[in-house]
Design an enzyme around this catalytic site. Structure first.
Site, mmCIF file in Angstrom:
data_model
loop_
_atom_site.group_PDB
_atom_site.id
_atom_site.type_symbol
_atom_site.label_atom_id
_atom_site.label_comp_id
_atom_site.label_asym_id
_atom_site.label_seq_id
_atom_site.Cartn_x
_atom_site.Cartn_y
_atom_site.Cartn_z
ATOM 1 N N GLU A 49 -30.026 15.551 31.439
ATOM 2 C CA GLU A 49 -30.875 15.262 30.266
ATOM 3 C C GLU A 49 -31.451 16.545 29.653
ATOM 4 O OE1 GLU A 49 -31.911 13.069 27.439
ATOM 5 O OE2 GLU A 49 -30.715 12.126 29.006
ATOM 6 N N GLY A 50 -31.671 17.580 30.486
ATOM 7 C CA GLY A 50 -32.180 18.853 29.944
ATOM 8 C C GLY A 50 -31.178 19.465 28.969
ATOM 9 N N HIS A 51 -29.889 19.445 29.342
ATOM 10 C CA HIS A 51 -28.862 19.976 28.438
ATOM 11 C C HIS A 51 -28.766 19.120 27.174
ATOM 12 C CE1 HIS A 51 -27.106 21.349 32.444
ATOM 13 N NE2 HIS A 51 -27.277 22.481 31.792
ATOM 14 N N GLN A 75 -22.582 35.814 37.767
ATOM 15 C CA GLN A 75 -24.034 35.664 37.959
ATOM 16 C C GLN A 75 -24.391 35.078 39.322
ATOM 17 O OE1 GLN A 75 -24.278 32.907 34.414
ATOM 18 N NE2 GLN A 75 -25.876 31.937 35.628
ATOM 19 N N LYS A 126 -37.066 26.114 31.417
ATOM 20 C CA LYS A 126 -37.131 26.060 32.890
ATOM 21 C C LYS A 126 -36.699 27.409 33.472
ATOM 22 C CE LYS A 126 -34.246 24.625 35.657
ATOM 23 N NZ LYS A 126 -33.629 24.853 36.913
ATOM 24 N N ASP A 127 -35.651 27.990 32.855
ATOM 25 C CA ASP A 127 -35.212 29.334 33.260
ATOM 26 C C ASP A 127 -35.960 30.342 32.393
ATOM 27 O OD1 ASP A 127 -32.918 28.737 35.179
ATOM 28 O OD2 ASP A 127 -32.420 27.504 33.462
ATOM 29 N N SER A 184 -29.062 21.096 37.472
ATOM 30 C CA SER A 184 -27.795 20.653 38.057
ATOM 31 C C SER A 184 -27.871 20.745 39.575
ATOM 32 C CB SER A 184 -26.641 21.520 37.543
ATOM 33 O OG SER A 184 -26.635 21.507 36.144
HETATM 34 O O1 PAF Z 1 -28.568 28.737 32.264
HETATM 35 C C1 PAF Z 1 -27.342 28.678 32.509
HETATM 36 O O2 PAF Z 1 -26.780 27.592 32.703
HETATM 37 C C2 PAF Z 1 -26.520 29.959 32.605
HETATM 38 O O3 PAF Z 1 -27.256 30.971 33.185
HETATM 39 C C3 PAF Z 1 -25.941 30.400 31.259
HETATM 40 C C4 PAF Z 1 -27.023 30.761 30.262
HETATM 41 C C5 PAF Z 1 -25.079 29.278 30.686
HETATM 42 C C6 PAF Z 1 -25.053 31.630 31.463
HETATM 43 O O4 PAF Z 1 -24.019 31.371 32.328
#
Ligand code: PAF
Length: 288
Positions: A40-42, A66, A154-155, A191
């Site tokens: 739902e956040g996306h 990452q 959130k991030d 997720s």
């Molecule tokens: O927040 C995320 O899902 C990831 O860090 C992003 C911004 C898609 C980069 O891979």
């Protein structure tokens, strides 16, 4: 490829062409970068993106650069068909879903790295993480050519870093932060929540509850001493089974530098292990 109303693009060349075609047609592009396993956040990001661009492009790419060597790259949840269904139901227009080989040549050697902001909060426990994020986001900006890009609050540190990256490298892109979407019981959508057992999920509620304790200490108790707030929040969280604090930090929302006293708007951010899952959350404290 067109899938009843949503276009699926898999290569960089095709995405370049699609972006050029949209540009020539006078359409603006709003990009929602994701690593898939949409929640739902996306979907909130996708819906907000519709207010800022004519065409909403959702990128789905689990970005290997990452993740640290001991992190969950392999285990990261993936379900492309489910993502497609959800993105379509939220009315995204294009899915950009490149393969790893498409995004990174074997001899890839260019990385984008900020000097200061990645050193705070999650930086020390995830060395190289933000370098991977800023590299892939730079690539996505160049490939999708959006006018607007949306990221979740959130991030928080990621959002601050991407704002700085965009400013420092003069990308002509407006960065929009979208408030954290929470489950009805307060758990921030992620997720990685999919990793939690039922008992762990109950303990994970202590993150948001801990943040609410901090909020009450500041607004009702008029407590301003950062150490006292951190101690109280940590004590509360660790009174729940399976939890282990990575950090609880009170910092300036722009510079991310630690503060000693809450005198103005202050970010309280935390990362906590719940079992083998590392979760993050934050709120902004506003003293009276
Ligand atoms: O927040 C995320 O899902 C990831 O860090 C992003 C911004 C898609 C980069 O891979």
């Amino acid at each position: 490829m067109q899938d009843s109303g949503i276009k699926i693009v898999k290569t960089i060349d095709d995405m370049h062409q699609e972006a050029t075609r949209l540009g020539l047609a006078g359409k603006t592009i709003a990009l929602v970068p994701t690593m898939g396993f949409l929640h739902e956040g996306h979907l909130a990001l996708i819906r907000e993106a519709q207010r800022h661009g004519d065409t909403v492009v959702v990128s789905i790419f689990v970005n290997p650069t990452q993740f640290g060597p001991t992190e969950d790259f392999k285990a990261y949840p993936r379900d492309f068909n489910r993502d497609l269904y959800l993105a379509r139901s939220a009315k995204a227009d294009v899915i950009f879903a490149p393969s790893h080989e498409t995004m990174y040549d074997n001899d890839h050697e260019t990385f984008v790295q900020l000097k200061g902001l990645p050193d705070f909060l999650c930086g020390p426990s995830r060395p190289g993480h933000f370098r991977g994020v800023t590299t892939v986001v730079t690539k996505l900006f160049n490939i999708v050519k959006p006018q607007v890009a949306l990221f979740g609050e959130k991030d928080y540190q990621q959002l601050a870093i991407i704002r700085r990256l965009t400013r420092d490298l003069s990308f002509d892109i407006r960065i929009i932060g979208v408030p954290t979407v929470r489950e009805p019981d307060g758990l921030a959508m992620s997720s990685r929540n999919a990793y939690l057992s039922q008992e762990e999920r109950l303990s994970a509620l202590s993150l948001y509850q801990g943040l609410q304790i901090a909020k009450r200490m500041v607004t009702e108790g008029e407590i301003t001493e950062a150490n006292r707030i951190k101690e109280e929040v940590s004590r509360y969280i660790t009174s729940h089974p399976y939890t282990k604090i990575d950090y609880v930090a009170l910092c300036n929302p722009s510079t991310l530098k630690n503060i000693n006293r809450v005198k103005e708007e202050t970010l309280i951010a935390l990362a906590v292990w719940v079992g083998t899952t590392r979760l993050i959350d934050n709120i902004v404290l506003k003293p009276r």
